[in-house]
Design an enzyme around this catalytic site. Structure first.
Site, PDB file in Angstrom:
ATOM      1  N   TYR A 192       0.907  -1.111  -0.071  1.00  0.00           N
ATOM      2  CA  TYR A 192       0.029   0.064  -0.132  1.00  0.00           C
ATOM      3  C   TYR A 192       0.953   0.987   0.143  1.00  0.00           C
ATOM      4  CZ  TYR A 192      -3.234   3.422   1.062  1.00  0.00           C
ATOM      5  OH  TYR A 192      -4.103   4.269   1.814  1.00  0.00           O
ATOM      6  N   ASP A 211      -0.617   6.723  10.182  1.00  0.00           N
ATOM      7  CA  ASP A 211       0.023   5.231  11.074  1.00  0.00           C
ATOM      8  C   ASP A 211       1.440   5.858  10.557  1.00  0.00           C
ATOM      9  OD1 ASP A 211       1.461   4.265   8.514  1.00  0.00           O
ATOM     10  OD2 ASP A 211      -0.404   4.740   7.751  1.00  0.00           O
ATOM     11  N   GLU A 233      -1.486  16.005   9.665  1.00  0.00           N
ATOM     12  CA  GLU A 233      -2.706  14.711  10.371  1.00  0.00           C
ATOM     13  C   GLU A 233      -3.116  15.314  11.305  1.00  0.00           C
ATOM     14  OE1 GLU A 233      -4.795  12.191  10.935  1.00  0.00           O
ATOM     15  OE2 GLU A 233      -3.738  10.534   9.769  1.00  0.00           O
ATOM     16  N   ASP A 251      -5.772  20.517  10.712  1.00  0.00           N
ATOM     17  CA  ASP A 251      -6.271  19.937  10.104  1.00  0.00           C
ATOM     18  C   ASP A 251      -5.568  20.619   8.625  1.00  0.00           C
ATOM     19  OD1 ASP A 251      -8.413  19.751   8.061  1.00  0.00           O
ATOM     20  OD2 ASP A 251     -10.180  20.770   9.231  1.00  0.00           O
ATOM     21  N   ASP A 307      -3.412  10.977   1.958  1.00  0.00           N
ATOM     22  CA  ASP A 307      -3.899   9.273   2.742  1.00  0.00           C
ATOM     23  C   ASP A 307      -5.313   9.497   3.278  1.00  0.00           C
ATOM     24  OD1 ASP A 307      -3.403   6.891   2.654  1.00  0.00           O
ATOM     25  OD2 ASP A 307      -1.994   7.201   4.818  1.00  0.00           O
TER      26      ASP A 307
END
Length: 358
Positions: free
Chosen positions: A168, A192, A211, A246, A267
């Site tokens: 991925y 992640d 993130e 954000d 992502d």
């Protein structure tokens, strides 16, 4: 389930199978719908029960439900199913077209092992441990351990990524075809830490990762390929920075400042499963991210993102239609990759501004 010849004698099938259940001391209730066959229910004193559905067109279904934690109880269930299957074969002899026996579906256990694929199929994972399960301000975050795939990150019921899924990360970075050396890279989401970890190894000039959920970022996988090592130790390093914000206001700020990137990697979310983009706020958010990303992407830069399951052709077509509605003309290519823990083929997109001669 069993598929027998059409115009099956439902009454003969019922009478043939009745002794099997009666031997178990089960109480019988029968419903007869004349031209639509039989439904027989069998209830045991220990609380287990079975439904026997016989259709005139030849389909015979047997469902058995039981609550039993010990091996003896499971052996009794297997014995009953074996007897039913033997009797069915005896009744129909060589005329059976197909016999199908499915593994038991285990309900109500502490560890949920059933998760749907993007195209609506039910997958049973070999989950043996709940590593983490908490609510963030934005979503439910679970990490479940699978014997095959390692730790699996599940966000609000959606399988997101596992330790097995380097494919991925490689696909959303361009599948090894891009040179990140000395480049400016913007990662949207990527909580992640896998994309950040892989790109930093390629000696970029600077990677900026945005993130919104710090909680998601601090939950790391033990496998080195998906360790949020940099994120956990520092939010800033020699060639990277992590912003807990954000991404929309960040993108607007960068566009206003004229900051440009060689690569933008989205992502955040998969392509929505929707046939009405105009009525779905997720599509509006997706177009907003695309437009803002194009504004901070260099003329010769590339934008990478995931699409969705290859079977969701309508949703993927709708996404590609959205690419024609951006403020600037773009071109795209796509690649299909097998992501192990998804148990389905996944589509990834590379998008770039149309290169016109001046």
């Amino acid at each position: 389930s069993l598929v027998a010849p059409r115009h099956t004698d439902c009454n003969a099938v019922l009478k043939g199978l009745q002794p099997v259940f009666q031997e178990q001391g089960m109480t019988e209730t029968i419903h007869n719908w004349e031209d639509h066959g039989y439904l027989a229910t069998y209830i045991n004193k220990n609380g287990s029960f079975s439904n026997l559905r016989i259709y005139p067109h030849g389909l015979v279904l047997v469902d058995l439900q039981s609550h039993s934690d010990d091996m003896k109880g499971r052996d009794e269930i297997d014995h009953l199913l074996n007897k039913i299957e033997e009797k069915m074969k005896e009744l129909f002899h060589s005329s059976i077209k197909r016999v199908k026996r499915l593994p038991a579906i285990v309900r109500g256990e502490a560890i949920d092992r059933y998760w749907p694929t993007a195209d609506g199929r039910l997958v049973e994972y070999d989950i043996d441990e709940v590593v983490y399960d908490e609510e963030s301000p934005y979503q439910n975050i679970k990490i479940l351990h699978s014997k095959q795939f390692g730790n699996i990150l599940i966000l609000s019921g959606d399988v997101n990524l596992a330790e097995s899924d380097l494919a991925y990360t490689q696909a959303i970075m361009g599948s090894g075809k891009e040179d990140y050396t000395g480049k400016e890279v913007l990662i949207l989401g990527g909580g992640d830490g896998g994309i950040l970890y892989e790109i930093v190894k390629l000696k970029p000039k600077m990677v900026t990762m945005v993130e919104i959920s710090f909680q998601q970022m601090t939950i790391h996988f033990n496998n080195t390929a998906y360790s949020s090592f940099y994120v956990l130790d520092n939010l800033k390093g020699e060639c990277y920075q992590v912003l807990i914000e954000d991404c929309v206001p960040v993108l607007k700020r960068y566009a206003k400042e004229g900051r440009m990137f060689d690569y933008v990697i989205n992502d955040l979310t998969a392509v929505p499963i929707s046939t009405s983009p105009e009525e779905d706020s997720t599509w509006e958010f997706l177009r907003l991210i695309l437009d803002l990303s194009m504004k901070v992407l260099k003329h010769d830069g590339k934008y990478f993102t995931q699409g969705n399951c290859i079977n969701l052709t309508e949703a993927l077509t709708l996404y590609e239609e959205q690419l024609g509605r951006l403020y600037c003309p773009v071109e795209f290519s796509k690649e299909t990759v097998c992501v192990p823990s998804y148990m389905e083929l996944w589509v990834f997109y590379a998008i770039w501004k149309t290169r016109t001669e001046v």
